[in-house]
Design an enzyme around this catalytic site. Structure first.
Site, PDB file in Angstrom:
ATOM      1  N   ASP A  44      16.255  48.261 -18.094  1.00 47.46           N
ATOM      2  CA  ASP A  44      16.364  48.628 -18.813  1.00 47.46           C
ATOM      3  C   ASP A  44      15.278  49.546 -19.426  1.00 47.46           C
ATOM      4  O   ASP A  44      15.801  50.551 -20.235  1.00 47.46           O
ATOM      5  CB  ASP A  44      16.085  47.905 -19.714  1.00 47.46           C
ATOM      6  CG  ASP A  44      14.856  46.917 -19.842  1.00 47.46           C
ATOM      7  OD1 ASP A  44      13.656  47.091 -19.076  1.00 47.46           O
ATOM      8  OD2 ASP A  44      14.771  45.711 -20.872  1.00 47.46           O
ATOM      9  N   SER A  45      14.385  50.170 -18.467  1.00 46.15           N
ATOM     10  CA  SER A  45      13.832  51.594 -18.282  1.00 46.15           C
ATOM     11  C   SER A  45      14.657  52.733 -18.718  1.00 46.15           C
ATOM     12  O   SER A  45      14.339  53.836 -18.816  1.00 46.15           O
ATOM     13  CB  SER A  45      12.934  51.994 -17.217  1.00 46.15           C
ATOM     14  OG  SER A  45      14.213  51.841 -15.977  1.00 46.15           O
ATOM     15  N   ASP A  83      19.333  45.073 -14.996  1.00 51.50           N
ATOM     16  CA  ASP A  83      17.952  43.680 -15.659  1.00 51.50           C
ATOM     17  C   ASP A  83      19.127  43.552 -17.454  1.00 51.50           C
ATOM     18  O   ASP A  83      19.545  44.165 -17.646  1.00 51.50           O
ATOM     19  CB  ASP A  83      16.916  44.963 -16.420  1.00 51.50           C
ATOM     20  CG  ASP A  83      15.947  44.662 -15.866  1.00 51.50           C
ATOM     21  OD1 ASP A  83      15.126  43.406 -15.634  1.00 51.50           O
ATOM     22  OD2 ASP A  83      15.056  46.417 -16.540  1.00 51.50           O
ATOM     23  N   LYS A 113      17.792  40.265 -13.790  1.00 51.60           N
ATOM     24  CA  LYS A 113      16.188  40.078 -13.599  1.00 51.60           C
ATOM     25  C   LYS A 113      15.560  40.267 -15.356  1.00 51.60           C
ATOM     26  O   LYS A 113      16.471  40.317 -16.302  1.00 51.60           O
ATOM     27  CB  LYS A 113      15.283  41.382 -13.291  1.00 51.60           C
ATOM     28  CG  LYS A 113      14.077  41.856 -13.839  1.00 51.60           C
ATOM     29  CD  LYS A 113      13.406  42.579 -13.009  1.00 51.60           C
ATOM     30  CE  LYS A 113      12.991  43.816 -13.636  1.00 51.60           C
ATOM     31  NZ  LYS A 113      12.888  44.475 -15.101  1.00 51.60           N
ATOM     32  N   GLU A 115      12.514  39.248 -18.163  1.00 49.32           N
ATOM     33  CA  GLU A 115      10.638  39.439 -18.393  1.00 49.32           C
ATOM     34  C   GLU A 115      10.488  37.838 -18.230  1.00 49.32           C
ATOM     35  O   GLU A 115      11.233  37.273 -20.327  1.00 49.32           O
ATOM     36  CB  GLU A 115      11.021  40.404 -18.628  1.00 49.32           C
ATOM     37  CG  GLU A 115      11.023  41.934 -18.697  1.00 49.32           C
ATOM     38  CD  GLU A 115      10.727  42.860 -19.489  1.00 49.32           C
ATOM     39  OE1 GLU A 115      10.063  42.859 -21.030  1.00 49.32           O
ATOM     40  OE2 GLU A 115      11.450  44.025 -19.044  1.00 49.32           O
ATOM     41  N   GLU A 182       4.104  43.859 -12.762  1.00 52.39           N
ATOM     42  CA  GLU A 182       3.444  44.647 -13.647  1.00 52.39           C
ATOM     43  C   GLU A 182       2.392  45.034 -14.360  1.00 52.39           C
ATOM     44  O   GLU A 182       1.915  44.451 -15.257  1.00 52.39           O
ATOM     45  CB  GLU A 182       5.151  45.727 -14.513  1.00 52.39           C
ATOM     46  CG  GLU A 182       4.721  46.948 -14.769  1.00 52.39           C
ATOM     47  CD  GLU A 182       5.930  47.306 -15.447  1.00 52.39           C
ATOM     48  OE1 GLU A 182       7.126  46.442 -15.752  1.00 52.39           O
ATOM     49  OE2 GLU A 182       6.091  48.647 -16.627  1.00 52.39           O
TER      50      GLU A 182
HETATM   51  O1  KIV Z   1      13.080  48.291 -16.374  1.00 53.44           O
HETATM   52  C1  KIV Z   1      12.399  48.912 -15.229  1.00 53.44           C
HETATM   53  O2  KIV Z   1      12.848  49.890 -14.442  1.00 53.44           O
HETATM   54  C2  KIV Z   1      11.707  47.757 -14.685  1.00 53.44           C
HETATM   55  C3  KIV Z   1      10.598  48.205 -13.698  1.00 53.44           C
HETATM   56  C4  KIV Z   1       9.870  49.480 -13.761  1.00 53.44           C
HETATM   57  C5  KIV Z   1      10.096  47.441 -12.853  1.00 53.44           C
HETATM   58  O3  KIV Z   1      11.359  47.068 -15.057  1.00 53.44           O
END
Ligand code: KIV
Length: 275
Positions: A44-45, A83, A113, A115, A182
Site C-alpha cells: 500500500d506504499s 497488501d 499482507k 499490519e 519494519e
Molecule cells: O507497503 C509496503 O511497501 C510495505 C513494505 C515497506 C514492507 O509494507
C-alpha cells in the site's frame, strides 16, 4: 517454477535468504520477476510512490485490486503478495475475510499482507482458515502512523521489545506464513527471527532476518520525497529518466526528433493526387 509459500518455508529451513521487492504495475513486475526475485509485494506504499499521498491511509481496496492484478499479469514465477489497505480488515473478521478474498479473486494475489499483531490475530486465523496465505507485518506499521506520531523505529524499550516478540509468536500461531519486520533494531529482529519457525522479512531490521524487502523506487533512486536510512541505492534511474526527458524535450523543440526513420511512407502518387 512458480514460487509459493512452501518456497518461503523451505528457504528458512535451508538458511537461504529470501528476496522481495515491491511493484505496482505490469512492466515493473515483469522486470523484477525476470531478475529472479522470490516475492513481489504490491504494497500500500503505492499510496506514497504511485499516487502521491503523504501516507497510506487513503489507499482503497480498488487501488490494491487495480495495481495487484497488473502485477499478477507480469509476475510469472514469484509469489505475489497484495497488501490489505487501511480499514479493510480492522473492523470485523467477516470483512477481513471478504476483502482478502477479493484480493485473491480480483487481484489474483497468491497471498495477502496485513499490519498488526495480537489485535489482528483473529483476522489472520480466519483468513488463513479460508485458504488464503497471510503475511504479517510488525514494527513500524505505516497504517498506524497517526497512532505512532511519526515514522519512528519501534521496539526500542524493554516493554516494546517484549510486545514485539510476543506479537511475532501470536501471528505465527494464528497461521501467518511469514512476517515483515519494519524499522526494528537489528538485535531484536535477530531474536524474533531465531524464535520463529516462519521466515522474517526485514526492512530496516538488519541482516539477520530471513529475507529482505525494499520499495523499488527507493532502490532505484526514483522517489525523492524522503529516503529512509535503511535504503541502499543500486542505481540512479530517477536522474537517468530526467536526463532522457530533457533530451527528448530538446530534440522535439529543435526538430531533431522525429527523424525520417521514425515516420511512415506513402507512395508519392497518392500525395500528388491530393493537390
Ligand atoms: O507497503 C509496503 O511497501 C510495505 C513494505 C515497506 C514492507 O509494507
Amino acid at each position: 517454477m512458480k514460487k509459493t509459500t512452501a518456497t518461503f518455508k523451505q528457504a528458512k529451513a535451508d538458511g537461504k535468504k529470501l528476496t522481495m521487492l515491491t511493484a505496482y504495475d505490469y512492466s515493473t513486475a515483469a522486470l523484477v520477476d525476470g531478475a529472479g526475485i522470490d516475492g513481489i509485494l504490491v504494497g500500500d506504499s503505492l499510496g506514497n510512490v504511485m499516487l502521491g499521498y503523504e501516507d497510506t491511509i487513503s489507499v482503497t481496496m480498488e487501488d490494491m485490486i487495480h495495481h495487484g492484478a497488473a502485477v499478477a499479469r507480469g509476475a510469472k514465477d514469484c509469489l505475489v503478495v497484495i497488501d490489505m489497505p487501511f480499514m479493510s480488515y480492522q473492523e470485523s473478521i467477516e470483512e477481513a475475510v471478504h476483502n482478502a478474498g477479493r484480493l485473491m479473486k480480483e487481484g489474483r494475489a497468491n497471498a495477502v499482507k496485513l499490519e498488526g499483531g495480537a489485535s489482528v490475530a483473529a483476522q489472520i486465523k480466519a483468513i488463513t482458515d479460508a485458504g488464503i496465505p497471510v503475511m504479517a507485518h510488525l514494527g513500524l506499521t505505516p497504517q498506524s502512523i497517526n497512532a505512532f506520531g511519526g515514522y519512528k523505529v519501534q521496539g526500542k524499550t524493554e516493554a516494546a521489545a517484549k510486545k514485539l516478540l510476543e506479537d511475532a509468536k501470536v501471528v505465527e500461531e494464528a497461521g501467518a506464513f511469514a512476517v515483515v519486520l519494519e524499522c526494528v533494531p537489528s538485535a531484536l529482529a535477530a531474536m524474533v527471527t531465531k524464535s520463529l519457525s516462519i521466515p522474517t522479512i526485514g526492512i530496516g531490521a538488519g541482516s539477520d532476518c530471513d529475507g529482505q524487502i525494499l520499495v523499488y523506487q527507493d532502490l532505484l533512486g526514483m522517489f525523492s520525497d524522503f529516503t529512509p536510512k535503511f535504503v541502499r541505492r543500486y542505481a540512479e534511474i530517477g536522474a537517468a529518466m530526467k536526463d532522457a526527458f530533457k533530451a527528448y524535450i530538446a530534440d522535439v523543440q529543435s526538430g531533431a526528433f522525429p527523424a525520417p526513420e521514425h515516420g511512415y511512407k506513402i507512395a508519392d502518387e497518392v500525395i500528388e493526387k491530393l493537390y
